[in-house]
Each structure stands twice: as structure tokens, then as C-alpha cells.
Design a protein around this motif. Structure first.
Motif, PDB file in Angstrom:
ATOM      1  N   LEU A  56      56.234  44.796  33.031  1.00  0.00           N
ATOM      2  CA  LEU A  56      55.171  44.067  33.722  1.00  0.00           C
ATOM      3  C   LEU A  56      54.977  44.586  35.140  1.00  0.00           C
ATOM      4  N   PHE A  57      56.080  44.938  35.821  1.00  0.00           N
ATOM      5  CA  PHE A  57      55.975  45.451  37.183  1.00  0.00           C
ATOM      6  C   PHE A  57      55.156  46.731  37.225  1.00  0.00           C
ATOM      7  N   HIS A  58      55.362  47.620  36.256  1.00  0.00           N
ATOM      8  CA  HIS A  58      54.626  48.881  36.243  1.00  0.00           C
ATOM      9  C   HIS A  58      53.155  48.670  35.884  1.00  0.00           C
ATOM     10  N   VAL A  59      52.871  47.662  35.045  1.00  0.00           N
ATOM     11  CA  VAL A  59      51.477  47.325  34.758  1.00  0.00           C
ATOM     12  C   VAL A  59      50.765  46.883  36.038  1.00  0.00           C
ATOM     13  N   LEU A  60      51.459  46.080  36.848  1.00  0.00           N
ATOM     14  CA  LEU A  60      50.868  45.602  38.096  1.00  0.00           C
ATOM     15  C   LEU A  60      50.702  46.735  39.109  1.00  0.00           C
ATOM     16  N   VAL A  61      51.670  47.665  39.155  1.00  0.00           N
ATOM     17  CA  VAL A  61      51.537  48.817  40.053  1.00  0.00           C
ATOM     18  C   VAL A  61      50.308  49.645  39.667  1.00  0.00           C
ATOM     19  N   LEU A  62      50.121  49.862  38.360  1.00  0.00           N
ATOM     20  CA  LEU A  62      48.948  50.610  37.896  1.00  0.00           C
ATOM     21  C   LEU A  62      47.659  49.884  38.277  1.00  0.00           C
ATOM     22  N   MET A 114      45.832  42.095  47.793  1.00  0.00           N
ATOM     23  CA  MET A 114      46.914  41.231  48.265  1.00  0.00           C
ATOM     24  C   MET A 114      47.397  40.299  47.166  1.00  0.00           C
ATOM     25  N   LEU A 115      46.511  39.806  46.326  1.00  0.00           N
ATOM     26  CA  LEU A 115      46.917  38.943  45.216  1.00  0.00           C
ATOM     27  C   LEU A 115      47.768  39.704  44.200  1.00  0.00           C
ATOM     28  N   ILE A 116      47.422  40.967  43.944  1.00  0.00           N
ATOM     29  CA  ILE A 116      48.241  41.773  43.031  1.00  0.00           C
ATOM     30  C   ILE A 116      49.614  42.023  43.639  1.00  0.00           C
ATOM     31  N   LEU A 117      49.661  42.304  44.940  1.00  0.00           N
ATOM     32  CA  LEU A 117      50.946  42.495  45.608  1.00  0.00           C
ATOM     33  C   LEU A 117      51.791  41.230  45.535  1.00  0.00           C
ATOM     34  N   PHE A 118      51.173  40.065  45.717  1.00  0.00           N
ATOM     35  CA  PHE A 118      51.896  38.804  45.583  1.00  0.00           C
ATOM     36  C   PHE A 118      52.405  38.619  44.155  1.00  0.00           C
ATOM     37  N   THR A 119      51.602  38.977  43.167  1.00  0.00           N
ATOM     38  CA  THR A 119      52.033  38.860  41.774  1.00  0.00           C
ATOM     39  C   THR A 119      53.221  39.776  41.491  1.00  0.00           C
ATOM     40  N   THR A 142      51.320  39.408  30.042  1.00  0.00           N
ATOM     41  CA  THR A 142      51.021  38.471  31.128  1.00  0.00           C
ATOM     42  C   THR A 142      50.133  39.123  32.169  1.00  0.00           C
ATOM     43  N   GLY A 143      50.370  40.418  32.416  1.00  0.00           N
ATOM     44  CA  GLY A 143      49.529  41.132  33.368  1.00  0.00           C
ATOM     45  C   GLY A 143      48.084  41.191  32.930  1.00  0.00           C
ATOM     46  N   LEU A 144      47.855  41.274  31.605  1.00  0.00           N
ATOM     47  CA  LEU A 144      46.488  41.324  31.095  1.00  0.00           C
ATOM     48  C   LEU A 144      45.784  39.985  31.257  1.00  0.00           C
ATOM     49  N   ALA A 146      46.874  37.792  33.973  1.00  0.00           N
ATOM     50  CA  ALA A 146      46.875  37.551  35.421  1.00  0.00           C
ATOM     51  C   ALA A 146      45.800  38.368  36.127  1.00  0.00           C
ATOM     52  N   LEU A 147      45.596  39.603  35.712  1.00  0.00           N
ATOM     53  CA  LEU A 147      44.646  40.463  36.425  1.00  0.00           C
ATOM     54  C   LEU A 147      43.208  39.961  36.341  1.00  0.00           C
ATOM     55  N   PRO A 148      42.690  39.575  35.150  1.00  0.00           N
ATOM     56  CA  PRO A 148      41.340  38.997  35.153  1.00  0.00           C
ATOM     57  C   PRO A 148      41.237  37.729  35.991  1.00  0.00           C
ATOM     58  N   ALA A 149      42.310  36.924  36.017  1.00  0.00           N
ATOM     59  CA  ALA A 149      42.297  35.715  36.838  1.00  0.00           C
ATOM     60  C   ALA A 149      42.217  36.080  38.328  1.00  0.00           C
ATOM     61  N   ILE A 150      42.951  37.115  38.730  1.00  0.00           N
ATOM     62  CA  ILE A 150      42.916  37.561  40.125  1.00  0.00           C
ATOM     63  C   ILE A 150      41.519  38.047  40.496  1.00  0.00           C
ATOM     64  N   TYR A 151      40.932  38.873  39.638  1.00  0.00           N
ATOM     65  CA  TYR A 151      39.602  39.412  39.950  1.00  0.00           C
ATOM     66  C   TYR A 151      38.543  38.305  39.953  1.00  0.00           C
ATOM     67  N   THR A 152      38.665  37.350  39.029  1.00  0.00           N
ATOM     68  CA  THR A 152      37.692  36.258  38.976  1.00  0.00           C
ATOM     69  C   THR A 152      37.777  35.388  40.225  1.00  0.00           C
ATOM     70  N   PHE A 153      39.002  35.032  40.621  1.00  0.00           N
ATOM     71  CA  PHE A 153      39.177  34.213  41.819  1.00  0.00           C
ATOM     72  C   PHE A 153      38.655  34.945  43.058  1.00  0.00           C
ATOM     73  N   SER A 154      38.981  36.229  43.184  1.00  0.00           N
ATOM     74  CA  SER A 154      38.543  37.001  44.345  1.00  0.00           C
ATOM     75  C   SER A 154      37.022  37.087  44.389  1.00  0.00           C
ATOM     76  N   ALA A 155      36.399  37.342  43.234  1.00  0.00           N
ATOM     77  CA  ALA A 155      34.933  37.446  43.197  1.00  0.00           C
ATOM     78  C   ALA A 155      34.284  36.111  43.540  1.00  0.00           C
ATOM     79  N   ALA A 156      34.850  35.009  43.031  1.00  0.00           N
ATOM     80  CA  ALA A 156      34.268  33.690  43.306  1.00  0.00           C
ATOM     81  C   ALA A 156      34.362  33.359  44.790  1.00  0.00           C
ATOM     82  N   LEU A 157      35.528  33.610  45.406  1.00  0.00           N
ATOM     83  CA  LEU A 157      35.690  33.285  46.821  1.00  0.00           C
ATOM     84  C   LEU A 157      34.787  34.152  47.693  1.00  0.00           C
TER      85      LEU A 157
END
Length: 354
Positions: A56-62, A114-119, A142-144, A146-157
Motif C-alpha cells: 500500500l505504501f508503494h501504491v501511495l508513493v506512485l 498533502m492529503l496523499i502524504l498524510f495517508t 485500500t489505496g484505490l 482512498a485516492l478517489p476520495a482524496i481527489y474528490t474532496f480536494s476538487a470539492a473544496l
């Protein structure tokens, strides 16, 4: 849709005399080259480990590298086009739509990074602090999620300024657009959004630092347990050597992850704190703001996606092993060592030399 504004001194359509694209071109080249290099290293590493699913860590790094690459490619060409045509961003298209897009893209990719770094930090914290929960509920899939959730939240804000809460404005010399940070009469919501964005970045920085401290505490406990187990290990138990080797390898890998994550956190803190400070200063101070400091804070924020991939590209396994050996061997207390010849056990891997 809310319109765009201009910071003081940038009211004209043409760029100021003497504006040169050299710095912007160098930043774009460094960001593009660094992200492509980091992406190539990640994909080459996966090619040699096809038999194992990616952690999962390497998925998030990518995902972090891809996000930085998209952020660099989405805004830097517009800056170069502005210099090429000698027009400000608000003048490149009618209605200031390019400035709106530029401000949205910068705020979106900055927050998503920053959200990906926090994850990533939270994933390491749970892997060491709550291993049962981690093994049962978390996986690369889980990364698959978490990542759409991060992008959706960032786009909405970051879409709130487009709906009237906040505003994207142009900064001198006319090649930057970002969140408005200065209070104007009857437009208090504009500055409120910049304060909201800065507060969110600050909370994420604190959360990442706390997760990293938790990982360090768990690694220290693992190291002490390993030392105790080695001291009480009997010479007639050779099968314990294999288990010790696996534990040492796991600790070495965790320390490598912590080193990489810590250095990336430090770079993000350095790049984002100037904007956070300026947002609070502009909100709390009644004096006329200094747009030069605002521009400097904005430039610091834009450096982060350029630095991140170079951190990953430079901190390859040999460099991480060298850093780990310096840190661990300097901090490890000197104590009586039992030689492998005396105990007739095979030599065990050492944490500092893995």
C-alpha cells in the motif's frame, strides 16, 4: 461563477517590462524531469517484483509522483504561454477563465499532494502501531478507494471560490493566479476561504508529524525488543537466527520508509508554511498587505511538486542504507556483543548494515 481579480500593480494586460521566462522554464524542466525519473524508477522497481503484489505504501508513493507530474504539466505551460505572448493570465482568454483554471489547479494539486502524504504517514503509523487492524482491513486495494476520495474532496473544496466562497486572483507579474489572501471591503468571505485552506494545510502538517513520531516510537520499541531477544537467545537454538534476520530486515525496511517520509514531510513544511503564515497575517493585520511577500509564499508553495520527485529519485536504497547506518550506529548504545563463532550460530544481519 465568481470572477477573478488582480493584485495591486497588475492591472495591465501586458506583462511588466523586464519579465523573463527563465526561472519559470527552469522550474518546469526540473519538475518534469524529476517526476518522469521518479516514475521510471518506480515502474522499473515493480518490474523486478512482479511475483509480489505492490504494498500500500508503494501504491501511495506512485500516486504522489503521478499527482505531482499532473500538477506540473497542468499549470507550467500556461506560464510559458503567458511569457511567449507577453500577456497576463487574465488577458489570455476572455472572462479570466484561464486564471480561474490556474488558481483551481494550483490549490487542488497542492491539497491533494498533502492529503496523499498524510495517508502515507497514517499507513505507516497503523502498520506498526495496529498491526492486527492493518493486516485485516488494509491492503493495496485500500489505496484505490482512498485516492478517489482524496481527489474528490480536494476538487470539492477548491471549487468553492468558483461558487462565490473565496476568489482566485492574479498575482504580479501576471503569470500566477491563486487564492485571494487580502481583505477587501464587503468581501470578507474571500479571505475566509484562504484562512480555511491554510488551516487545513496546517492541520495536515501537524497530523503527519504526529504519525511520524508514532512510527519512531514503535520502531524504538521494536529495536529494544530485538535487543532483549538476542541477549536471551540460547546458543543451542539456531532456528532463532532466521527469525531474527526477518525481524531485522523488516525493521530496516520500516526505517527506510520513515526516512523517505520524513524528508518529504520536511520539504512540504518548508514549502507550505510561508503561505499559511501569510494567510493568517493578512487576516489578522489591519495594515496594507505586502504583495511581494504573498508572491514569495506562492512561489514556495509551487516548488513542492518539483522537489518531491527529486527526493524520491535521490533517496535510492544505497543512499537510504548509508543514512540508516549513520543514524542507527550512532544512536545504538555500545554493549557486550556475543560473537557468532562463540555461539556457533550463523552471522545475523545487522540493522545498520542491511
Amino acid at each position: 461563477m465568481n470572477g477573478t481579480g488582480r493584485a495591486d500593480g497588475c492591472a495591465g494586460e501586458a506583462l511588466p517590462a523586464g519579465a523573463r521566462p527563465l526561472v519559470s522554464a527552469l522550474m518546469f524542466s526540473a519538475g518534469l524531469l524529476g517526476n518522469l525519473l521518479a516514475l521510471a524508477l518506480l515502474l522499473r522497481g515493480r518490474r523486478g517484483a512482479r511475483q509480489r503484489p505492490p504494498a500500500l505504501f508503494h501504491v501511495l508513493v506512485l500516486a504522489l509522483v503521478v499527482t505531482d507530474l499532473l500538477g506540473t504539466c497542468s499549470v507550467s505551460p500556461l506560464v510559458l504561454a503567458s511569457y511567449h505572448r507577453n500577456l497576463t493570465l487574465t488577458s489570455l482568454a476572455r472572462g479570466g477563465h484561464i486564471c480561474l483554471y490556474f488558481g483551481f489547479a494550483m490549490s487542488f494539486f497542492g491539497l491533494a499532494t498533502m492529503l496523499i502524504l498524510f495517508t502515507m504517514a497514517l499507513e505507516r503509523c497503523l502498520a506498526l502501531g495496529r498491526p492486527y487492524f492493518y493486516e485485516r482491513f488494509l491492503s493495496p486495494r485500500t489505496g484505490l478507494v482512498a485516492l478517489p476520495a482524496i481527489y474528490t474532496f480536494s476538487a470539492a473544496l477548491c471549487s468553492l471560490p468558483l461558487l462565490g466562497f473565496g476568489r482566485y486572483v492574479q498575482y504580479c507579474p501576471g503569470t500566477w493566479c491563486f487564492i485571494q489572501m487580502h481583505l477587501e471591503p464587503h468581501r470578507g468571505l474571500d479571505v475566509a476561504f484562504s484562512l480555511l485552506y491554510a488551516t487545513l494545510l496546517l492541520l495536515l502538517i501537524v497530523a503527519v508529524l504526529l504519525c511520524n513520531l508514532s512510527v519512531m516510537a514503535n520502531l524504538a520499541r521494536m529495536h529494544r525488543r530485538g535487543q532483549r531477544s538476542r541477549r536471551v537467545a540460547a546458543p543451542e537454538q539456531p532456528r532463532g537466527a532466521a527469525g531474527c534476520g526477518r525481524r531485522m530486515f523488516s525493521m530496516a525496511e520500516e526505517i527506510d520508509h520513515l526516512l523517505l517520509l520524513s524528508i518529504m514531510t520536511i520539504t512540504f513544511v518548508i514549502c507550505s508554511l510561508p503561505f499559511t503564515i501569510r494567510a493568517y497575517v493578512n487576516k489578522l493585520s489591519e495594515a496594507e498587505g505586502d504583495h511581494g511577500w504573498d508572491l514569495l509564499a506562492l512561489r514556495f508553495l509551487s516548488i513542492n511538486p518539483i522537489v518531491d520527485p527529486w527526493v524520491f529519485a535521490i533517496l535510492r536504497p544505497p543512499v537510504l542504507r548509508l543514512m540508516r547506518s549513520v543514524l542507527c550506529c550512532q544512536l545504538s548504545p555500545a554493549g557486550p556483543a556475543v560473537s557468532s563463532a562463540a555461539t556457533k550460530l550463523p552471522a545475523r544481519p545487522h540493522l545498520c548494515g542491511q
